[in-house]
Motif scaffolding. Structure first.
Motif, PDB file in Angstrom:
ATOM      1  N   ARG A 132     -36.419 -29.944  21.023  1.00  0.00           N
ATOM      2  CA  ARG A 132     -36.962 -28.963  20.077  1.00  0.00           C
ATOM      3  C   ARG A 132     -36.564 -29.398  18.673  1.00  0.00           C
ATOM      4  O   ARG A 132     -35.389 -29.372  18.325  1.00  0.00           O
ATOM      5  N   GLY A 166     -37.673 -25.139  14.310  1.00  0.00           N
ATOM      6  CA  GLY A 166     -38.928 -24.663  14.879  1.00  0.00           C
ATOM      7  C   GLY A 166     -38.761 -24.022  16.242  1.00  0.00           C
ATOM      8  O   GLY A 166     -37.668 -23.993  16.802  1.00  0.00           O
ATOM      9  N   THR A 167     -39.856 -23.500  16.761  1.00  0.00           N
ATOM     10  CA  THR A 167     -39.860 -22.947  18.110  1.00  0.00           C
ATOM     11  C   THR A 167     -40.620 -23.850  19.077  1.00  0.00           C
ATOM     12  O   THR A 167     -40.478 -23.720  20.283  1.00  0.00           O
ATOM     13  N   TYR A 188     -41.523 -27.185  21.191  1.00  0.00           N
ATOM     14  CA  TYR A 188     -40.673 -28.178  21.844  1.00  0.00           C
ATOM     15  C   TYR A 188     -41.502 -28.994  22.820  1.00  0.00           C
ATOM     16  O   TYR A 188     -42.650 -28.648  23.128  1.00  0.00           O
ATOM     17  N   ALA A 239     -44.141 -22.430  21.812  1.00  0.00           N
ATOM     18  CA  ALA A 239     -42.955 -21.572  21.840  1.00  0.00           C
ATOM     19  C   ALA A 239     -42.520 -21.496  23.304  1.00  0.00           C
ATOM     20  O   ALA A 239     -43.175 -22.085  24.170  1.00  0.00           O
ATOM     21  N   ARG A 240     -41.479 -20.741  23.565  1.00  0.00           N
ATOM     22  CA  ARG A 240     -40.927 -20.704  24.922  1.00  0.00           C
ATOM     23  C   ARG A 240     -41.995 -20.351  25.957  1.00  0.00           C
ATOM     24  O   ARG A 240     -42.537 -19.250  25.941  1.00  0.00           O
ATOM     25  N   HIS A 278     -36.364 -23.704  30.226  1.00  0.00           N
ATOM     26  CA  HIS A 278     -37.024 -23.475  28.940  1.00  0.00           C
ATOM     27  C   HIS A 278     -36.234 -22.524  28.047  1.00  0.00           C
ATOM     28  O   HIS A 278     -36.586 -22.344  26.885  1.00  0.00           O
ATOM     29  N   ASP A 279     -35.199 -21.908  28.573  1.00  0.00           N
ATOM     30  CA  ASP A 279     -34.358 -21.003  27.797  1.00  0.00           C
ATOM     31  C   ASP A 279     -33.679 -21.797  26.683  1.00  0.00           C
ATOM     32  O   ASP A 279     -33.050 -22.822  26.949  1.00  0.00           O
ATOM     33  N   PRO A 280     -33.784 -21.349  25.433  1.00  0.00           N
ATOM     34  CA  PRO A 280     -33.123 -22.074  24.341  1.00  0.00           C
ATOM     35  C   PRO A 280     -31.629 -22.284  24.563  1.00  0.00           C
ATOM     36  O   PRO A 280     -31.049 -23.213  24.011  1.00  0.00           O
TER      37      PRO A 280
END
Length: 180
Positions: A69, A73-74, A76, A94-95, A165-167
């Protein structure tokens, strides 16, 4: 290069695998090289060679993944890499949102080596397929053991279910290539 100890998701513990480490082992103008080392690999299920090429659903058995990522930004990207030599790459806005196949200028190279009590998976990704800026990085893997038992390994887990996918999983760093 730094070695990262991956953690199994507590809701899906491994049977025989006792540890997984991942690291970036090299980077030059052409390739980013990654390595995962699996300890206690006696029951590891290794997908049979299928030859190079894109494929979906690689995570349904033993599969190695990297998420990048770009800072600030969001959006990735995700790279799925299989011991079968199959691979895939995706972009997300985004996620888990806005998924699209990521263009790759040449195919990654994936190699699995089995030892008596460990296994090593090496992957080389074409540098041109990677973001050219500093990135948060997630290194993960799905490990299948005999009997269809799966464990999910990441730098960190936060939810009750595994979610690469969790940040929270993006706790490592990949610096921009020198000269970028």
């Amino acid at each position: 290069m730094e070695t990262y100890r991956l953690q199994p998701h507590p809701g899906h513990p491994p049977r025989a695998v006792s540890g997984v480490e991942a690291r970036v082992i090299g980077r030059d103008d052409n390739w980013l090289r990654l390595r995962w080392r699996i300890e206690g690999s006696g029951e590891l299920v290794v997908p049979k060679s299928a030859g190079k090429g894109r494929a979906d659903g690689l995570w349904q058995t033993t599969c190695f993944e990297m998420f990048l990522r770009p800072d600030g930004g969001t959006a990735y990207c995700e790279f799925n890499l299989s011991p079968s030599e199959r691979w895939n790459a995706y972009d997300f806005a985004a996620r888990r949102d806005g998924m699209a196949e990521r263009p790759i200028p040449r195919e990654p190279v994936c190699t699995m080596r089995m030892g008596s009590s460990f296994a090593i998976f090496d992957a080389a990704l074409p540098a041109a397929a990677l973001p050219d800026t500093d990135c948060a990085m997630g290194l993960t893997c799905v490990i299948e053991e005999t009997g269809g038992h799966k464990s999910f390994w990441a730098l960190e887990h936060r939810g009750e279910q595994p979610d690469f996918h969790d940040p929270a999983c993006f706790t490592a760093r990949l610096a921009a290539p020198s000269g970028a």
